[in-house]
Every structure is written in structure tokens, then in C-alpha cells.
Motif scaffolding. Structure first.
Motif, PDB file in Angstrom:
ATOM      1  N   GLU A  78       0.861  -1.188   0.000  1.00  0.00           N
ATOM      2  CA  GLU A  78       0.000   0.000   0.000  1.00  0.00           C
ATOM      3  C   GLU A  78       0.892   1.231   0.000  1.00  0.00           C
ATOM      4  O   GLU A  78       1.903   1.264   0.711  1.00  0.00           O
ATOM      5  N   LEU A  79       0.496   2.242  -0.763  1.00  0.00           N
ATOM      6  CA  LEU A  79       1.281   3.471  -0.802  1.00  0.00           C
ATOM      7  C   LEU A  79       0.377   4.648  -1.126  1.00  0.00           C
ATOM      8  O   LEU A  79      -0.449   4.590  -2.041  1.00  0.00           O
ATOM      9  N   ARG A  80       0.543   5.705  -0.376  1.00  0.00           N
ATOM     10  CA  ARG A  80      -0.149   6.970  -0.647  1.00  0.00           C
ATOM     11  C   ARG A  80       0.860   8.092  -0.436  1.00  0.00           C
ATOM     12  O   ARG A  80       1.386   8.276   0.661  1.00  0.00           O
ATOM     13  N   ARG A  81       1.137   8.799  -1.498  1.00  0.00           N
ATOM     14  CA  ARG A  81       2.110   9.897  -1.453  1.00  0.00           C
ATOM     15  C   ARG A  81       1.401  11.195  -1.820  1.00  0.00           C
ATOM     16  O   ARG A  81       0.801  11.304  -2.907  1.00  0.00           O
ATOM     17  N   THR A  82       1.457  12.166  -0.927  1.00  0.00           N
ATOM     18  CA  THR A  82       0.808  13.460  -1.126  1.00  0.00           C
ATOM     19  C   THR A  82       1.872  14.513  -1.387  1.00  0.00           C
ATOM     20  O   THR A  82       2.827  14.643  -0.605  1.00  0.00           O
TER      21      THR A  82
END
Length: 486
Positions: A78-82
Motif C-alpha cells: 500500500e502506498l499513498r504519497r501526497t
């Protein structure tokens, strides 16, 4: 001649009237064309925020089984980059799982970012400010995305120079107030293929960080790289991320870093080196996560391990020099090539110590000694000493009539093919790294020890009469503790 002069003046006039400040600089017109290919100059520069979601792989740099072997891989599940370009900040939350044999097989959640300062979110939710070097490196993360790069490149005052093409890739160097990058552009699509920067790594020194951009797709009218991979010096892969969702100009809220974290002063890590004489003339130099051992010989001190950092190893050497004043510290045995165990090798070499290592690590440590450390100059960079690295085979004996020190290779180790252990037959002590790390006395749970059985096999194969294990991680324990975990 007159017609040529008029033609030149006309061309200069056309360039000066071309849109965008970047068009007035060498390399500027090419980057204007890149912005156009991505969806238009104003559209690209109008992207204020990006949220990237996906999966991929992280690579465990400096932890391969041999210096030239493939790196171990973490699966990023899982990855979320803002990314908030307008406010020059970003943060990332990702979970990764090891796909290699390790003492910590559990999934790891890693949260970090940059918001004026570099910060990390610890597993318990505590937020801490990262080290000073991270402030520089993480601020530059914004420019490894092509939108962030173009926002800086097309700003008036940024120096751009088009260099000679490399095959099918056109090449532009960017100097933004001393912050230097290079971008490589596919001449067929006019889309960026790679962004490069020379960065600093504590073990490798100055290294080229290449951010590779591929799988371009149009998202809300803007071309986006849906796959971003990073590699050091064209040799060591760091990550390979594939995005399934990209959101532009969404409200991203505040970063995890509070005002208190942003204003927190930088702290210099404290180096603690304790000394415990575990046998006459043998000292355990501990104090933190990575330990060393000092062994008194007839006319000098022999060390085992130069770990972690320059600061840690210099402190260890200084402590060793106080144990028997008048006896110089001449050599250090490096148990294996992993970066957390060789981070102080250059410091040891700068102090005039000979580094003894496995023969398969010799060339690698010699390369480490030669590598350039210009961005952050270390002790060896300013030294005139000639570094000496000696490779040893499966069995080496050091003896001076007062003490016998045996160096043995751990055969069949799945942790590292270059692992050395040090045996003191008179004292019946075995010094080893990573294959057995005894837990603390008050530990309520015992972590997995997947390499311990191999250590026992090697002890029995060599018929070593071991009474105590002296680990580089953990605490000194009787051999019975090791055999009890089988």
C-alpha cells in the motif's frame, strides 16, 4: 554577410518573443516543449497538488548477500504519497513486507515527509524531526517528479543548459541557485525519461540518484508517469513504484508535522560507548545498537567491527585507545559488507587502521575507500593516509605469542556470504554479527532467529569449544542460550 546578420537578428527576436521565461535560456525552449507535450505550460504549472496511490517494491540497500548480489526486496503493498507543490511539502504513508529471510518478517508501516523540515512518524504515532541532511534531501524530492522539476526549471533566474544528447535522450542541466539537476528527455515523445542529481550517501559518498519515469498516461489532461523508479549510480535500485490512481489539485489538508515539530531544533545524535572487560584483555564496547570488541595483543589493540557511522567508529577507536595506553589500535576486523556494519570503515582507515575483511568483500571496501566524499567531506576525504584493506579466506589465525585470534567464515549463511566470526580459543569466546542477537534480559518475547541454526552448524563443523557468545547486537550470553533456541 548582411543577409546572415539580418537572419540572426530575426531569430533572436523570435526567441525573445517566445512565451515563457525559460525560452530565453539555453535549454529553456526544450523544456517549454516538454511542458507542451505533458499538456501545456499553464496546465502543468497549474498543478498545485498530487496524490499518488499504488504499490511496488523497495530494495534493502547495503544488505545483499554479497557485494555484487541482487538486493533483497520489500513488497510495497500500500502506498499513498501526497505532494503539495505550492507549499513545497510532501508526505508519504506506505506499508511494505519483506520478501527475504529476516529476523523481522512482519509488515512495516513507514510514514515520513517534508514540510519545511524533514519528519518521521514513529510506529507509536510520535512525530520526530529528522536529521539536518534529511532536510536537504527531502526538499529535493519535490523536484524528482517532472511537474516539480518544471515548476523550478521554468522560473526566471534558473540556469538551464542543453548538453549533448545521449542516444535517443536529449539532456538539459538545471542550476537553481546552486541546486543542480539533470533531466533526460525522449526525443520522440518529448516526455522526461529520467531526472538525475548527485546526492550524498554516508557509505557511498557522492552518488548519482536517477529517478526513472515511465508508463505515461493522460490524467485530467496532463500526462503523468504512472511508474517511478529510483537507482543509485546506475547500480543499486532503491524503489520501483507503480501508481494506479493519481489525483490532481485535491485538497490535501495539513501535513502530519505540527508547528512544534517544525520549530524543533536539530539535535546531534549522542554517541555512547561503554566498555566491559569480559575476559582479561578483551573488552565489549557497547552502548547502543551496534557493538564492537577490543582485543589486547602483545604490542597493539585489535578491534572487531567498525559499525554504523564515522562518529560511532571514531568514538569506539578513541575508547579502545584508553584501555591500554601506549598500545596503538592497528587493525579492525569487519564481520561483513552490510552498510550498517561498514559505515565506519572509512573512519577506521582515516585513523590508520588496517581493515581485515572477507576476500569477497575486499574489492568492495577498497572501492568504498576510493569513493568521492565532496558533498559531505568525512575524515578519510581529508586524510593523506593510504588505505589498507586485507582480504582473508575461510580460516585465518592471528597470533603474537600472547594471544591467538581465529577468523572463520560462516559457510552456508543465508544472511551474507561474506560473514566472518572471530574465535578466541583460550578465552572460549565467539564474536559474531547478525546471525544471533540475544534479546534483553527483561524481554517478554523472543524475536525470530532464522540464522541461529546455521551458526550452530558452523560451530560444530569447526569443533570450536565456545562457552560464551559475544554478539555485535544484543548482550554476551552463554552458549547454552544459543543452543536452547533450536
Amino acid at each position: 554577410m548582411r543577409r546572415h546578420t539580418c537572419w540572426t537578428l530575426a531569430m533572436l527576436s523570435m526567441l525573445m518573443l517566445a512565451p515563457g521565461a525559460g525560452a530565453q535560456r539555453p535549454g529553456g525552449p526544450l523544456l517549454e516543449a516538454v511542458a507542451s507535450a505533458m499538456g501545456g505550460r499553464e496546465q502543468v504549472l497549474g498543478v498545485g497538488t498530487l496524490v499518488l496511490e499504488g504499490i511496488g517494491e523497495n530494495y534493502n540497500l547495503g544488505q545483499n548477500t554479497s557485494p555484487n548480489a541482487a538486493l533483497p526486496v520489500f513488497a510495497v503493498t500500500e502506498l499513498r504519497r501526497t505532494i503539495d507543490f505550492g507549499n513545497r511539502r510532501w508526505w508519504q504513508d506506505h506499508t511494505r513486507e519483506p520478501r527475504f529471510l529476516t529476523g523481522n518478517p512482519a509488515p512495516q508501516r513507514i510514514r515520513s515527509g517534508y514540510d519545511g523540515v524533514a519528519f518521521d512518524v514513529l510506529p507509536d504515532g510520535t512525530i520526530r524531526r529528522a536529521a539536518a541532511r534529511a532536510d536537504v534531501d527531502r526538499a529535493n524530492e519535490l523536484l524528482y517528479h517532472p511537474i516539480g522539476f518544471l515548476r523550478v526549471a521554468l522560473t526566471p533566474g534558473t540556469e538551464l543548459t542543453e548538453e549533448r544528447s545521449r542516444g535517443d535522450l536529449r539532456h538539459v542541466r538545471m542550476n537553481a541557485a546552486g541546486n543542480k539537476f539533470a533531466i533526460f528527455i525522449d526525443r520522440r515523445t518529448m516526455l522526461p525519461a529520467r531526472i538525475e542529481k548527485v546526492v550524498y550517501h554516508p557509505v557511498l559518498g557522492d552518488a548519482v540518484l536517477a529517478t526513472e519515469l515511465s508508463n505515461w498516461q493522460r490524467v485530467d489532461g496532463i500526462m503523468q508517469p504512472m511508474r517511478i523508479a529510483q537507482r543509485l549510480d546506475g547500480r543499486w535500485p532503491l524503489s520501483d513504484l507503480m501508481f494506479s490512481k493519481v489525483s490532481m489539485n485535491a485538497a490535501v489538508g495539513d501535513s502530519p508535522a505540527s508547528a512544534e515539530i517544525k520549530s524543533a531544533p536539530l539535535t546531534v545524535p549522542t554517541i555512547t560507548v561503554t566498555s566491559e572487560e569480559i575476559s582479561p584483555g578483551v573488552w565489549y564496547l557497547a552502548g547502543q545498537s551496534h557493538h564492537s570488541v577490543a582485543i589486547e595483543m602483545r604490542d597493539h589493540i585489535l578491534l572487531v567491527e567498525a559499525p554504523q557511522t564515522e562518529a560511532r567508529t571514531l568514538a569506539v577507536i578513541q575508547r579502545a585507545r584508553t584501555l591500554r595506553p601506549g598500545k596503538p589500535v592497528r587493525a579492525v576486523i569487519s564481520t561483513h559488507h552490510h552498510f550498517d556494519h561498514t559505515g565506519g570503515v572509512r573512519a577506521a582507515l582515516a585513523e590508520g587502521l588496517t581493515v581485515i575483511t572477507h576476500a569477497r568483500s575486499e574489492a568492495f571496501l577498497e572501492e568504498i575507500a576510493r569513493r568521492r566524499h565532496f558533498i559531505v567531506a568525512d575524515a578519510l576525504a581529508g586524510s593523506r593516509r593510504r588505505p589498507r584493506v586485507d582480504g582473508v579466506g575461510a580460516r585465518t589465525v592471528l597470533s603474537d605469542g600472547t594471544r591467538r585470534v581465529e577468523i572463520h567464515q560462516l559457510q552456508g549463511s543465508k544472511h551474507a556470504e561474506t560473514l566472518l566470526m572471530v574465535y578466541l580459543p583460550a578465552e572460549k569466546l565467539l564474536i559474531e554479527a547478525d546471525v544471533y542477537s540475544p534479546p534483553a534480559l527483561n524481554a517478554t518475547t523472543v524475536p525470530p532467529q532464522p540464522f541461529a541454526a546455521n551458526l550452530i552448524e558452523n560451530i560444530d563443523r569447526l569443533r570450536l569449544d565456545v562457552q560464551r557468545i559475544v554478539p555485535i547486537h544484543g548482550r554476551v550470553v552463554p552458549i547454552a542460550d544459543l543452543r536452547a533456541i533450536q
